[in-house]
Write a protein that holds these residues in place. Structure first.
Motif, PDB file in Angstrom:
ATOM      1  N   ASP A 137       0.827  -1.211   0.000  1.00 33.16           N
ATOM      2  CA  ASP A 137       0.000   0.000   0.000  1.00 33.16           C
ATOM      3  C   ASP A 137       0.861   1.260   0.000  1.00 33.16           C
ATOM      4  OD1 ASP A 137      -2.234  -1.583  -0.057  1.00 33.16           O
ATOM      5  OD2 ASP A 137      -2.908  -1.114   1.972  1.00 33.16           O
ATOM      6  N   ARG A 138       1.977   1.202   0.713  1.00 35.59           N
ATOM      7  CA  ARG A 138       2.889   2.360   0.732  1.00 35.59           C
ATOM      8  C   ARG A 138       3.482   2.591  -0.658  1.00 35.59           C
ATOM      9  NH1 ARG A 138       6.029   1.540   6.570  1.00 35.59           N
ATOM     10  NH2 ARG A 138       4.240   2.097   7.864  1.00 35.59           N
ATOM     11  N   GLU A 139       3.767   1.506  -1.374  1.00 34.49           N
ATOM     12  CA  GLU A 139       4.266   1.658  -2.742  1.00 34.49           C
ATOM     13  C   GLU A 139       3.204   2.332  -3.613  1.00 34.49           C
ATOM     14  OE1 GLU A 139       6.324  -1.072  -6.151  1.00 34.49           O
ATOM     15  OE2 GLU A 139       4.163  -1.289  -5.883  1.00 34.49           O
ATOM     16  N   ALA A 140       1.936   1.947  -3.449  1.00 36.03           N
ATOM     17  CA  ALA A 140       0.853   2.533  -4.242  1.00 36.03           C
ATOM     18  C   ALA A 140       0.758   4.041  -3.996  1.00 36.03           C
ATOM     19  CB  ALA A 140      -0.469   1.848  -3.927  1.00 36.03           C
ATOM     20  N   VAL A 141       0.925   4.446  -2.745  1.00 37.99           N
ATOM     21  CA  VAL A 141       0.887   5.877  -2.399  1.00 37.99           C
ATOM     22  C   VAL A 141       2.076   6.597  -3.040  1.00 37.99           C
ATOM     23  CG1 VAL A 141       1.051   7.524  -0.474  1.00 37.99           C
ATOM     24  CG2 VAL A 141      -0.440   5.521  -0.284  1.00 37.99           C
ATOM     25  N   GLU A 142       3.237   5.959  -2.999  1.00 35.55           N
ATOM     26  CA  GLU A 142       4.448   6.542  -3.598  1.00 35.55           C
ATOM     27  C   GLU A 142       4.270   6.677  -5.126  1.00 35.55           C
ATOM     28  OE1 GLU A 142       8.121   6.484  -5.667  1.00 35.55           O
ATOM     29  OE2 GLU A 142       7.357   4.496  -5.198  1.00 35.55           O
ATOM     30  N   LEU A 143       3.687   5.654  -5.748  1.00 36.15           N
ATOM     31  CA  LEU A 143       3.436   5.693  -7.194  1.00 36.15           C
ATOM     32  C   LEU A 143       2.422   6.789  -7.544  1.00 36.15           C
ATOM     33  CD1 LEU A 143       3.237   1.901  -8.182  1.00 36.15           C
ATOM     34  CD2 LEU A 143       5.090   3.504  -8.655  1.00 36.15           C
ATOM     35  N   ASP A 144       1.473   7.015  -6.648  1.00 36.68           N
ATOM     36  CA  ASP A 144       0.476   8.066  -6.848  1.00 36.68           C
ATOM     37  C   ASP A 144       1.157   9.432  -6.935  1.00 36.68           C
ATOM     38  OD1 ASP A 144      -2.454   8.761  -6.895  1.00 36.68           O
ATOM     39  OD2 ASP A 144      -1.840   9.965  -5.182  1.00 36.68           O
ATOM     40  N   GLY A 145       2.197   9.623  -6.139  1.00 43.65           N
ATOM     41  CA  GLY A 145       2.962  10.871  -6.180  1.00 43.65           C
ATOM     42  C   GLY A 145       3.724  11.022  -7.486  1.00 43.65           C
ATOM     43  N   ARG A 146       4.215   9.892  -8.014  1.00 45.67           N
ATOM     44  CA  ARG A 146       4.979   9.915  -9.264  1.00 45.67           C
ATOM     45  C   ARG A 146       4.088  10.015 -10.497  1.00 45.67           C
ATOM     46  NH1 ARG A 146       8.985   5.211 -10.260  1.00 45.67           N
ATOM     47  NH2 ARG A 146       8.177   4.256  -8.382  1.00 45.67           N
TER      48      ARG A 146
END
Length: 193
Positions: A137-146
């Motif tokens: 889930d943290r990766e998904a949030v990070e990808l959302d920023g990118r």
């Protein structure tokens, strides 16, 4: 008895991002209250349990296989790869593994047993499911920023109506899994023009 590690994965279904796996060895007296299948816990509860598991486990490791690896070897093999990586990354070696699901990853260095719904039955697997889910889930949030505009922080990459609409509008990102139906169809459509 030896040191048993519980292993579980998160992120097989999303259209974007990596698949994650975690391996956890717990002491008998870990006293972590509330361990359960990560899907049965709220996001807030998983975030609370995440550091507790890391502090109280004898050993833990989180690993992943990328979207590119998923496309190359398929989601099942990529899941097995992430599980192998998690077991191999444990700072204290496990003597055996209990794997959530109905299949044991091939080429493991230690004996292993698959347990269907293990994340609801075995504390070590429940702990692994929480670590894998939070990391995913943290990766998904990070990808959302990118890659803004896809809503990845909200739907975590799963094929929701909003995600499919954004894919149609914006096209796939480099993190979208090209071997997955909706992304594959979109790319096939794009080559027709």
């Amino acid at each position: 008895m030896g040191l048993i590690c519980g292993v579980d994965e998160a992120g097989r279904g999303p259209l974007a991002g990596s698949v994650y796996a975690a391996a956890v060895i717990l002491p008998a007296d870990h006293s972590i209250v509330g361990l359960n299948d990560s899907k049965k816990l709220s996001e807030k509860k998983r975030e609370q349990l995440f550091p507790l598991i890391q502090q109280r486990a004898i050993a833990w490791a989180i690993a992943s296989a990328s979207a590119a690896e998923i496309d190359e070897i398929n989601i099942l093999q990529a899941t097995f790869l992430a599980m192998r990586r998690a077991i191999e990354a444990l700072p204290v070696a496990a003597t055996s593994a209990l794997i959530d699901g109905n299949r044991v990853p091939p080429r493991l260095a230690i004996p292993a047993e698959a347990i269907v719904q293990g994340d609801a039955k075995v504390q070590e697997i429940a702990a692994a499911s929480i670590l894998a889910k939070v990391a995913r889930d943290r990766e998904a949030v990070e990808l959302d920023g990118r890659y803004p505009g896809y809503g990845l922080a909200q739907h975590k990459g799963y094929p929701t109506a909003a995600h499919l609409e954004a894919l149609q509008r914006l096209g796939p990102t480099p993190e979208h899994r090209r071997s997955f139906g909706p992304v594959k169809a979109l790319l096939a459509q794009a080559t027709l023009f």
